[in-house]
Scaffold this motif. Structure first.
Motif: not given
Ligand code: NAD
Ligand code: MG
Ligand code: MG
Length: 339
Positions: A162-166
């Protein structure tokens, strides 16, 4: 055994469809899942869908006929915000390494319909990507049919990176676009989906059940009963019982069958699924968890699926198939090659 209430099952109201609608989506592979997913996404308002394909294949032609833009895998990946990998599990590692990795943009979300490649580390995605799972729990054909009837198929989702947090919100949005929000979305993990999916297909759905059907048919025919009757009893009727359990569970099924069937069923079920069978089922689960099954499967792939092909030929030439053809001929609504 205790029932632990571990999760809240999500539905449409928990999902934001605008997330997936706002992304260019590349669907890699146009087979069982690829076609159904692409069509459901489009009907859910995802307007920018590219189908990635090897080109010149019947699947590519079908995607074109269905009105999708079809590009090479590399071109499809380059422009995408979401790349959905709907290729056979056994080819995902090489396609990721050779085609996806060199072409995928940082920040892209890479999606899978089964946890296998990620959980067993056949695919090791770049750490600049989001990696999510949206695994519909059933065949592509049923995924599409349920959707067009206004219904949906349950879906298990998960997030590995989850690099985007989304990533979780995107997985929910993607699953909702498949129609799963009408039925139920289970927030799980790549590991849980992978191991439980392999276990259920091996121990029950694609292993235990067909083996019981074949053995039952063979035993009746050996004992002198008509093959056509044996086919109806051992194979054809599986659907009626499966549908009852699917619709309402065990008690609902019991109310729809005779007392004779129910009483005999308990006695025979106990004889069949005894301590030995339970021990084997646990051993099957251990082989899945340890990676032993995944290794055996990959070894067979590397030998051109020698074992798989020989077992498939064995099923195709089994006598039950001839009886089936004859029995099904008077029921034209049962289509022979439909999956
Ligand atoms: P499939 O066998 O239908 O093949 C998908 C596509 O991959 C086809 O378009 C085929 O042309 C292409 N393809 C095959 N070999 C290739 C290769 N060597 N290189 C490039 N492309 C190739 O696949 P599927 O059954 O839809 O499975 C796709 C994924 O969905 C898997 O991860 C599977 O576990 C998962 N899944 C499948 C189902 C199902 O309906 N069969 C259900 C749930 C999850
Ligand atoms: Mg499954
Ligand atoms: Mg499976």
């Amino acid at each position: 055994m205790t029932y632990a209430n571990r999760m809240k099952i999500k539905t449409d109201k928990d999902c934001d469809l605008s997330l997936i609608r706002g992304q260019p989506v590349a669907i890699l592979g146009y087979g069982n899942q690829g076609r159904a997913q692409a069509l459901n996404l489009r009907d859910s308002g995802v307007s920018d869908i590219i189908v990635g394909s090897r080109g010149g294949t019947p699947a590519a032609a079908r995607a074109g006929e269905d009105g999708f833009e079809v590009l090479s895998f590399a071109e499809a990946v380059k422009g995408a915000g979401v790349v959905m990998v709907l290729l056979p599990d056994e080819v995902q590692a090489s396609v990721y390494k050779e085609i996806i990795a060199p072409n995928i943009k940082d920040g892209t979300a890479l999606g899978f319909a089964h946890g296998f490649s990620i959980h067993f580390k056949e695919v090791i995605p770049a750490d600049t990507l989001d990696v999510f799972l949206a695994a519909p729990k059933g065949p592509g054909r049923a995924l599409r049919d349920l959707y067009t009837q206004g219904l949906g198929m349950p879906c298990v989702i998960g997030v590995a990176q989850d690099t985007s947090g989304n990533a979780n919100a995107l997985a929910l949005s993607y699953a909702a676009a498949l129609g799963a929000g009408r039925a139920g979305i289970l927030e799980s993990s790549f590991r849980e989906e992978c191991e439980t999916d392999l276990f259920s297909e091996q121990a029950i759905l694609c292993g235990g059940l067909p083996a019981l059907v074949k053995a039952g048919y063979e035993i009746l025919v050996e004992a002198g009963y008509a093959p056509e009757v044996a086919y109806i009893e051992c194979l054809h009727e599986v659907k009626q019982i499966a549908d009852l359990m699917w619709k309402g569970g065990l008690d609902f099924k019991n109310q729809a069958i005779s007392n004779t069937a129910e009483f005999g069923g308990y006695q025979a079920g106990d004889r069949l699924v005894d301590d030995h069978v339970r021990a084997e089922m646990r051993a099957i689960l251990l082989d899945i968890q340890s990676g032993k099954f995944a290794k055996t499967f990959s070894e067979d792939r590397d030998q051109g699926f020698k074992t798989l092909k020989s077992r498939r030929a064995g099923d195709a030439s089994h006598e039950i198939e001839k009886s089936g053809e004859k029995v099904r001929a008077t029921m034209p609504w049962l289509m022979k090659n439909e999956s």
